[in-house]
Design a protein around this motif. Structure first.
Motif, PDB file in Angstrom:
ATOM      1  N   GLY A  47      12.433 -50.050 -15.656  1.00 29.50           N
ATOM      2  CA  GLY A  47      13.407 -49.686 -14.728  1.00 29.50           C
ATOM      3  C   GLY A  47      13.039 -50.445 -13.301  1.00 29.50           C
ATOM      4  O   GLY A  47      13.806 -50.365 -12.361  1.00 29.50           O
ATOM      5  N   ALA A  48      11.905 -50.957 -13.149  1.00 31.34           N
ATOM      6  CA  ALA A  48      11.255 -51.651 -12.018  1.00 31.34           C
ATOM      7  C   ALA A  48      11.941 -52.926 -11.634  1.00 31.34           C
ATOM      8  O   ALA A  48      12.557 -53.499 -12.676  1.00 31.34           O
ATOM      9  N   VAL A  63      21.400 -50.786  -5.926  1.00 32.20           N
ATOM     10  CA  VAL A  63      21.171 -49.405  -6.204  1.00 32.20           C
ATOM     11  C   VAL A  63      20.096 -49.395  -5.071  1.00 32.20           C
ATOM     12  O   VAL A  63      19.787 -48.190  -4.699  1.00 32.20           O
ATOM     13  N   VAL A  64      19.295 -50.267  -4.635  1.00 31.73           N
ATOM     14  CA  VAL A  64      18.327 -50.205  -3.866  1.00 31.73           C
ATOM     15  C   VAL A  64      18.972 -49.717  -2.422  1.00 31.73           C
ATOM     16  O   VAL A  64      18.119 -48.700  -1.876  1.00 31.73           O
ATOM     17  N   CYS A  65      20.146 -49.904  -2.157  1.00 37.46           N
ATOM     18  CA  CYS A  65      20.543 -49.409  -0.659  1.00 37.46           C
ATOM     19  C   CYS A  65      21.696 -48.333  -1.051  1.00 37.46           C
ATOM     20  O   CYS A  65      21.625 -47.289  -0.259  1.00 37.46           O
ATOM     21  N   ALA A  67       9.501 -46.896  -4.946  1.00 37.43           N
ATOM     22  CA  ALA A  67       8.222 -46.014  -4.455  1.00 37.43           C
ATOM     23  C   ALA A  67       8.843 -44.878  -3.756  1.00 37.43           C
ATOM     24  O   ALA A  67       9.774 -44.972  -3.014  1.00 37.43           O
ATOM     25  N   SER A  68       8.312 -43.644  -4.039  1.00 36.94           N
ATOM     26  CA  SER A  68       8.628 -42.501  -3.426  1.00 36.94           C
ATOM     27  C   SER A  68       8.211 -42.345  -2.011  1.00 36.94           C
ATOM     28  O   SER A  68       8.614 -41.603  -1.223  1.00 36.94           O
ATOM     29  N   GLY A  96       1.072 -48.324  -0.591  1.00 36.81           N
ATOM     30  CA  GLY A  96       0.023 -47.264  -0.391  1.00 36.81           C
ATOM     31  C   GLY A  96      -0.041 -46.685   1.070  1.00 36.81           C
ATOM     32  O   GLY A  96       0.823 -47.366   1.989  1.00 36.81           O
ATOM     33  N   PRO A  97      -1.052 -45.864   1.423  1.00 36.81           N
ATOM     34  CA  PRO A  97      -0.829 -45.410   2.744  1.00 36.81           C
ATOM     35  C   PRO A  97      -1.236 -46.538   3.847  1.00 36.81           C
ATOM     36  O   PRO A  97      -2.159 -47.280   3.740  1.00 36.81           O
TER      37      PRO A  97
END
Length: 625
Positions: A45-46, A228-230, A312-313, A318-319
């Motif tokens: 799905g990526a 779908v990204v937006c 990415a949720s 990453g942080p």
């Protein structure tokens, strides 16, 4: 590329993989470069953006299926190479391309799970990747350099030199050697080695007008990869496009906006990978969407439905090293004109830093249209903010002060991408961050508190900074529909070009930027044929390039101050000159650049600023504001 005439092979496979009859191999295709600009989902799905240029030193495309015995035998080999090359996080990117267009996404995912395939497998349902690279066999690999040139294509190794016969172990790791040559900037000694396996074959592909189109098989893959990204819950798109009914009830409108090139929002004319993250559809994808809208809009077989895109949720990279947020909620009214609000966000860092990239997170994505992240070392933004009762202060266009820099920006669909080669934008320890946010009221009153995650360069090598050119001599008569203005800037030293940001106001129609090199040759840097103030962007070059000292950057812009311009803020039209207000106009083009010698950064940046000061002074002497 060297011509190659393949030999006769001894047979074809039956289910046992044994030769049963002779057949002549298809001739090798003379593909010299990857020229497509596509967005494709993989079996998980990526979403993957594919363009000729890439920051990866090497890309390896492998055409494969789960039915060809030779193809299946190489799955463990490719898994090992994927791990050895850093799992697509380092210099080499390995992508499988599923060559059987008749198999559903669920079938591909099942094969991947059954055979424990670790690397991404792209779903090429319309065979666009196959048509772009023209493989003859399965498996067949294509090794691309960062410019999209095909450095090698053919077999993976020499285990199979004849159909139906193989060595216990290879004596030449052909693919691995080719990748090593490209990384070392060497020429691959033999750019084509005949692949042995199953023919690459496609079933008949009728035109969209003839095909029995369905959402699950034909429409969903296009929407998933590009829209779908937006257009999903919580994002800036005004409605979702994640389900059959989402698309079916809007099919005509979808066909309309893609035909007009209003969606996906991408204003630069180039479509061959000059810029990162290009949001463009192929002509066939556009025709497919339009054709489906004219049918009964069938949903189709559930087995044909691709997986939902994965995003990415939290933070994509990453942080972050630093997170900065607006100090208070900003109230966005239900209606009225768009708002350009500037929010001052102080920060505390122990020393100047170089910023590799940023990720902007809207507080309420339904009303946040885009954002530009300025830096202010003068304190003027704080002074302006103190004079207003609401959080921040309003301007149109610029932030209302001369920025000391910028760390980037955000527009819908943009994902964070670090600058290459240890480059970063300077973030001064004594500066303020000024978030300029463009709000578009949605019909419902809401509040926004946006934030930005900042990623510093781990091993800083050099600073990326801005140069620009502008014109203050705008004097556009009322009724003039084709007013042309120009601006130039001569490079004082050799520069590496990283990005380009055109800027005009509401009368702007078109901008073309070219570089004239000292040898008399020219290079187009960007062409925006349909300027839209509401869809401004920073266009990052996929493959940064060098321009020599003495190169002249030429900007030609066109404006329409007639009643026929639907964006004209004045009716009837009025005379328009340079200025910061809604009814004024501008001509700017900014370039993010780098120089080899860090000592030249203040010299070159100062040169651009000096030219700007001279132009402004001349403008004021003529009575301008």
């Amino acid at each position: 590329m060297k011509s190659y005439i393949p030999l006769l092979v001894v047979g074809l496979f039956v289910l046992t993989g044994q030769p049963v009859a002779q057949a002549e191999e298809a001739p090798a295709q003379q593909v010299s470069a990857f020229t497509a600009n596509l967005t494709r989902q993989d079996h998980t799905g990526a979403v993957h953006e594919l363009a000729p240029n890439s920051r990866k030193e090497v890309r390896v495309f492998v055409f494969m299926t789960g039915e060809c015995p030779v193809s299946k035998s190489y799955f463990p080999v490719l898994n090992d190479l994927y791990a050895k090359w850093g799992k697509n996080k380092e210099a080499v990117q390995l992508l499988g391309i599923w060559a059987d267009v008749t198999q559903s996404p669920q079938q591909v995912a099942k094969y991947a799970q059954e055979y424990e395939i670790a690397f991404p497998i792209l779903l090429d349902r319309d065979a666009s990747l196959g048509k772009a690279l023209q493989p003859t066999n399965i498996p067949e690999v294509f090794v691309l350099n960062h410019e999209g040139l095909v450095a090698y294509h053919g077999r993976i190794d020499d285990r199979y030199l004849q159909l139906g016969r193989s060595k216990p172990e290879p004596t030449e790791n052909t693919l691995e050697l080719a990748v090593a040559s490209v990384i070392s900037a060497s020429i691959v000694a033999i750019p084509y080695q005949q692949p042995i396996g199953c023919y690459y074959e496609l079933p008949p592909t009728p035109s969209p007008s003839e095909a029995k189109l369905t959402f699950n098989r034909d429409i969903s893959p296009i929407l998933n990869a590009n829209c779908v990204v937006c257009h999903r819950a919580g994002e800036v798109g005004p409605f979702p496009l994640t389900t059959y009914m989402d698309a079916a009830k809007r099919a005509r409108q979808i066909g309309r906006v893609v035909d007009l090139k209003l969606m996906p929002p991408w204003k630069a004319a180039q479509t061959h990978g000059e810029f990162e993250g290009q949001r463009t559809l192929t002509d066939r994808e556009i025709e497919t969407l339009k054709a489906w809208a004219k049918t009964e809009r069938a949903e189709g077989d559930p087995a044909d439905l691709p997986p939902k895109p994965t995003f990415a949720s939290d933070w994509h990279l990453g942080p972050p090293d630093l997170i900065l947020e607006m100090e208070a909620d900003f109230e966005v009214p239900a209606g009225g004109p768009d708002i350009f609000q500037n929010f001052v966000v102080p920060y505390d860092i122990p020393e100047d830093k170089l910023v590799a990239t940023v990720e902007f997170k809207p507080g309420d994505a339904s009303v946040v249209h885009h954002s530009i992240l300025y830096l202010d070392s003068s304190g003027r933004a704080r002074q302006r903010d103190a004079k207003t009762p609401e959080p921040g202060y309003s301007t149109f266009g610029g932030p209302g002060f001369v920025p000391s820099g910028s760390i980037g920006g955000w527009s819908p669909g943009k994902t964070p991408r670090p600058l290459p080669d240890g480059l970063g934008r300077k973030m001064g320890k004594n500066d303020d961050l000024v978030m300029q946010i463009h709000y578009h009221p949605s019909g419902k009153a809401t509040k926004d508190r946006s934030k930005v995650g900042i990623y510093f360069v781990d091993k800083p090598k050099n600073e990326a900074f801005a140069v620009w050119t502008s014109s203050f001599e705008l004097d556009i008569p009322p009724g003039e529909s084709n007013y042309v203005a120009k601006a130039t800037y001569k490079l004082p030293t050799q520069l590496t070009m990283l990005s380009c940001i055109p800027h005009m106001h509401l009368l702007g129609q078109e901008m073309t930027v070219t570089a004239k090199l000292p040898d008399g040759s020219t290079k187009q840097l960007i062409h925006v044929p349909q300027w839209d103030f509401n869809w401004q962007d920073e266009y990052m070059y996929s493959d940064p390039f060098t321009l020599p000292a003495g190169t002249v950057l030429n900007v030609v812009a066109r404006y329409d101050n007639s009643s026929e311009n639907p964006s004209n803020p004045s009716f009837p039209p009025e005379r328009v000159t340079f200025g910061e207000q809604t009814t004024d106009e501008m001509l700017y083009c900014f370039f993010l650049v780098a120089v080899d010698d860090p000592k030249l950064v203040p010299v070159v940046a100062g040169d651009a600023l000096t030219h700007e000061a001279i132009r402004r002074a001349a403008f004021r002497l003529k009575g301008g504001r």
